[in-house]
Write an enzyme that holds these catalytic residues in place. Sequence first.
Site, short mmCIF file in Angstrom:
data_model
loop_
_atom_site.label_atom_id
_atom_site.label_comp_id
_atom_site.label_asym_id
_atom_site.label_seq_id
_atom_site.Cartn_x
_atom_site.Cartn_y
_atom_site.Cartn_z
N GLU A 39 -2.33 25.38 58.91
CA GLU A 39 -3.78 24.79 58.83
C GLU A 39 -4.01 23.88 57.69
OE1 GLU A 39 -8.13 26.57 58.73
OE2 GLU A 39 -6.36 28.32 58.72
N THR A 40 -3.31 23.61 56.78
CA THR A 40 -3.78 22.25 55.94
C THR A 40 -3.52 21.25 56.77
OG1 THR A 40 -2.76 23.90 53.72
CG2 THR A 40 -2.69 22.15 53.65
#
Length: 116
Positions: A39-40
């Site tokens: 997700e980062t």
Amino acid sequence: MGITIVEVSAERVVGTMPVDGNTQPMGLLHGGASAVLAETLGSYGAAVHGYSVGRPMAVGVELNVTHHRSARTGIVTGVAVPVHRGGTLATYEIAITDESGRRVCSGRLTCMLKSV
């Protein structure tokens, strides 16, 4: 988490994360840690793309991760590449590999692009 961002553009985001400190009780890389890395990296790519369309705030709306194998030591590397870059949504595919280049996890993140 110890994530280090190595490369950032709307076309490709690369980051690394140590396995040590990100394990579950059995000593394996925690699946949630892989999801955080995915997700980062996808969010970075979406935000850079969003900036180019006047919507630099990337907000995750869907994350999918599949865990293929475990990692017990070393560093994992994630590479995020776009699947779709639109005016309000961006989707990135993320491949996370171990130090031997074996795929540990595959992810897909869709972000809504918003104005600040």
